[in-house]
Design a protein around this motif. Structure first.
Motif, PDB file in Angstrom:
ATOM      1  N   ILE A  18       1.464  -3.451  -8.804  1.00 17.97           N
ATOM      2  CA  ILE A  18       1.389  -3.328  -7.347  1.00 17.97           C
ATOM      3  C   ILE A  18      -0.072  -3.252  -6.911  1.00 17.97           C
ATOM      4  O   ILE A  18      -0.473  -3.906  -5.947  1.00 17.97           O
ATOM      5  N   ALA A  19      -0.875  -2.469  -7.621  1.00 20.29           N
ATOM      6  CA  ALA A  19      -2.300  -2.342  -7.283  1.00 20.29           C
ATOM      7  C   ALA A  19      -3.004  -3.683  -7.417  1.00 20.29           C
ATOM      8  O   ALA A  19      -3.833  -4.044  -6.560  1.00 20.29           O
TER       9      ALA A  19
ATOM     10  N   LYS B 252       4.240   5.479  -5.672  1.00 19.39           N
ATOM     11  CA  LYS B 252       4.243   5.397  -7.139  1.00 19.39           C
ATOM     12  C   LYS B 252       3.128   6.251  -7.738  1.00 19.39           C
ATOM     13  O   LYS B 252       3.334   6.934  -8.741  1.00 19.39           O
ATOM     14  N   ALA B 253       1.956   6.230  -7.119  1.00 18.89           N
ATOM     15  CA  ALA B 253       0.838   7.020  -7.628  1.00 18.89           C
ATOM     16  C   ALA B 253       1.152   8.512  -7.547  1.00 18.89           C
ATOM     17  O   ALA B 253       0.820   9.270  -8.475  1.00 18.89           O
TER      18      ALA B 253
ATOM     19  N   TRP C 265       0.831  -1.202   0.000  1.00 17.88           N
ATOM     20  CA  TRP C 265       0.000   0.000   0.000  1.00 17.88           C
ATOM     21  C   TRP C 265       0.873   1.263   0.000  1.00 17.88           C
ATOM     22  O   TRP C 265       0.642   2.192  -0.763  1.00 17.88           O
ATOM     23  N   HIS C 266       1.893   1.280   0.851  1.00 20.43           N
ATOM     24  CA  HIS C 266       2.790   2.435   0.912  1.00 20.43           C
ATOM     25  C   HIS C 266       3.552   2.602  -0.403  1.00 20.43           C
ATOM     26  O   HIS C 266       3.732   3.720  -0.890  1.00 20.43           O
TER      27      HIS C 266
ATOM     28  N   SER D 193       3.003   0.874 -15.553  1.00 18.88           N
ATOM     29  CA  SER D 193       2.805  -0.571 -15.588  1.00 18.88           C
ATOM     30  C   SER D 193       3.162  -1.205 -14.240  1.00 18.88           C
ATOM     31  O   SER D 193       2.417  -2.045 -13.721  1.00 18.88           O
ATOM     32  N   LYS D 194       4.283  -0.805 -13.661  1.00 20.86           N
ATOM     33  CA  LYS D 194       4.695  -1.342 -12.356  1.00 20.86           C
ATOM     34  C   LYS D 194       3.690  -0.965 -11.275  1.00 20.86           C
ATOM     35  O   LYS D 194       3.390  -1.761 -10.383  1.00 20.86           O
ATOM     36  N   THR D 195       3.158   0.244 -11.366  1.00 18.86           N
ATOM     37  CA  THR D 195       2.180   0.696 -10.387  1.00 18.86           C
ATOM     38  C   THR D 195       0.898  -0.126 -10.493  1.00 18.86           C
ATOM     39  O   THR D 195       0.296  -0.498  -9.480  1.00 18.86           O
TER      40      THR D 195
END
Length: 88
Positions: free
Chosen positions: A71-72, A49-50, A43-44, A66-68
């Motif tokens: 993670i989501a 990243k966001a 989450w952190h 894409s990496k973000t």
């Protein structure tokens, strides 16, 4: 006397079941807590990243987006697993 003995046996059986359920709930809670701690790290990471993506002064690459998203997705899956463990 037979009725009293039968009641004692039933009571002991119920106590044993209760104890087993308490242990299982505790273990499920520990398992869910461990999963939650890992999800909190994700989450952190997702929040950071966001924010990087939202920051108009920084160049946003397709790779970062894409990496973000990955993670989501991982976080969504982890939350689903936690909820399922808590339901059981």
């Amino acid at each position: 006397m037979d009725l009293l003995k039968e009641l004692e046996q039933i009571s002991e059986k119920v106590k044993t079941q209760r104890d087993e359920i308490m242990v299982q709930m505790h273990l499920a809670g520990l398992d869910a807590k461990s999963e939650w701690d890992k999800a909190e790290e994700k989450w952190h990471e997702l929040k950071i990243k966001a924010e990087e993506i939202k920051d108009e002064t920084k160049e946003t690459t397709e790779e970062l987006v894409s990496k973000t998203k990955v993670i989501a997705d991982e976080l969504n899956t982890a939350y689903h697993r936690i909820l399922e463990r808590l339901k059981n």
